[in-house]
Design an enzyme around this catalytic site. Structure first.
Site: not given
Ligand SMILES: *Cc1c(COP(=O)(O)O)cnc(C)c1O
Length: 384
Positions: A199, A201, A325
């Site tokens: 990836s 990023h 989360c």
């Protein structure tokens, strides 16, 4: 207030060299790579340069790379693509219990579609024992999926050995290499893997571009339908700027990897030594294993990780908990639970992930802020 970033495993800033390549591409190469005129061919050439740059970083032939929208798409393409293309008699998937949701999600989807799924345990060091794979693999296993380096712990898995075991049963091995590429030397051909995801990023390129290595000869069912881009493997007009940036980032990573691993690794070790010396009841999760040089996951007894993230943010330091989360509730990390930590130990664990702009001064400031914040939170909870 000065702010310091210690969350490079979540995402990285765009490197200046990458920004330059990106700006140049946006200004000059606006053609569609599928167009046969000059503008299209100029864009196509830039995409093919990027393909060579990424191939050089992970040791494959450029033709064996497909550009995608990022790590999640690459993982989905690999897991869904291989298993859906496998003969009906091969309907078993194996993954480790510490995979990223980008791998666990498509594995669960295949389970809903009728595949059998086995999740391999990891040891207390956060590493898969190859014997576990030997026990779990069956003649009907289509795919084994193991991440190269774990995003929460940095622990590095014994990929070459796992590839041999997978192949001896006629299964393919997919590796989520998002946290390894650019941090440790990677050669997919030497490792013997069949698929490898990266990836942009996580590698100092912008969000929204990634790649999947697919070994020549591996048959894949498509996960999207449309045009004949990327040799019929991934339809849709190429994200030319994202791909060019990913290429520049790969080139930069290949060039600086050894020196940066040494520099950042020394900072990480200095950080861990100081924390263990100055903060009581602290321990490094996965500390006994081979790890990527930039990652430190530390548990602090009697501290709530979320409260510590907020306390450090107020002081200007960006770090993260291992916890994800989900639906507003902070669930203990599935990775730390899989290593045998209790839910409380997991909630008291923090991930510090260093990167290119971090300096010794920043690390020392983090050590101070962390020592004070942990002491403060422990005082409050003792009075509660
Ligand atoms: C970040 C990450 C992904 C997902 O990559 P995106 O480009 O954000 O979709 C997958 N696997 C690992 C290990 C990651 O750290």
């Amino acid at each position: 207030m000065q702010r310091f970033y210690f969350d490079h495993n979540a995402t990285t800033p765009v490197a200046p060299e990458v920004l330059e390549a990106l700006a140049q591409c946006l200004e000059q190469a606006y053609g569609n790579p599928s167009s046969i005129h000059h503008f299209g061919q100029a864009a196509k050439q830039m995409v093919e340069t990027a393909r060579r740059q990424v191939a050089a970083l992970i040791g494959c032939r450029p033709a064996d790379l497909v550009f995608t929208s990022g790590g999640t798409e690459s993982d989905n393409m690999a897991v869904l693509g291989v298993v859906r293309a496998a003969p009906a008699s091969r309907n078993h998937v194996i993954a480790t219990s510490i995979e990223h949701p980008a791998v666990l999600g498509p594995c669960r989807q295949l389970e809903k579609e009728g595949a059998a799924l086995t999740l391999l345990p990891v040891g207390p060091d956060g590493v898969v024992d190859p014997e576990e794979l030997r026990r779990a693999i069956r003649p009907e296993t289509a795919l084994v999926s193991v991440m190269h380096a774990n995003n929460e712990l940095g622990t590095v898995q014994p990929i070459a050995e796992l590839a041999e075991i997978a192949h001896s049963a006629g299964a393919l091995l997919h590796v989520d290499g998002v946290q390894a590429a650019g941090k440790i030397p990677v050669n997919v051909e030497q490792l013997g893997v069949d698929l490898y995801a990266i990836s942009g990023h996580k590698l100092y390129a912008p969000k929204g571009a990634g790649a999947l290595y697919i070994r020549k000869g591996v048959s894949m069912a498509p996960i999207a339908y449309g045009g004949r881009h990327e040799r019929d493997r991934r339809p849709g007009t190429e994200n030319v700027p994202g791909i060019v940036a990913l290429g520049a980032a790969a080139e930069l990573a290949a060039r600086t990897l050894a020196a940066e691993a040494e520099r950042i690794g020394a900072l990480r070790d200095r950080f861990e030594r100081a924390v263990l010396e100055r903060i009581s009841s602290a321990a490094v999760n996965g500390g006994a294993a081979k790890r990527t040089h930039n990652t430190s996951n530390i548990r602090f007894e009697g501290v709530d990780g979320e409260a510590l993230v907020i306390a450090l943010d107020l002081r200007g330091f960006a770090v993260s908990t291992g916890a994800a989360c989900s639906s507003g509730a902070l669930a203990p990390s599935h990775v730390l639970l899989a290593m045998g930590l209790t839910p409380d130990q997991s909630r008291g664990s923090m991930r510090f992930s260093l990167g290119r702009q971090n300096t010794a001064e920043q690390v020392d400031a983090l050590i101070e802020a962390l020592t004070e914040s942990v002491a403060h939170l422990r005082r409050i909870s003792a009075h509660a």
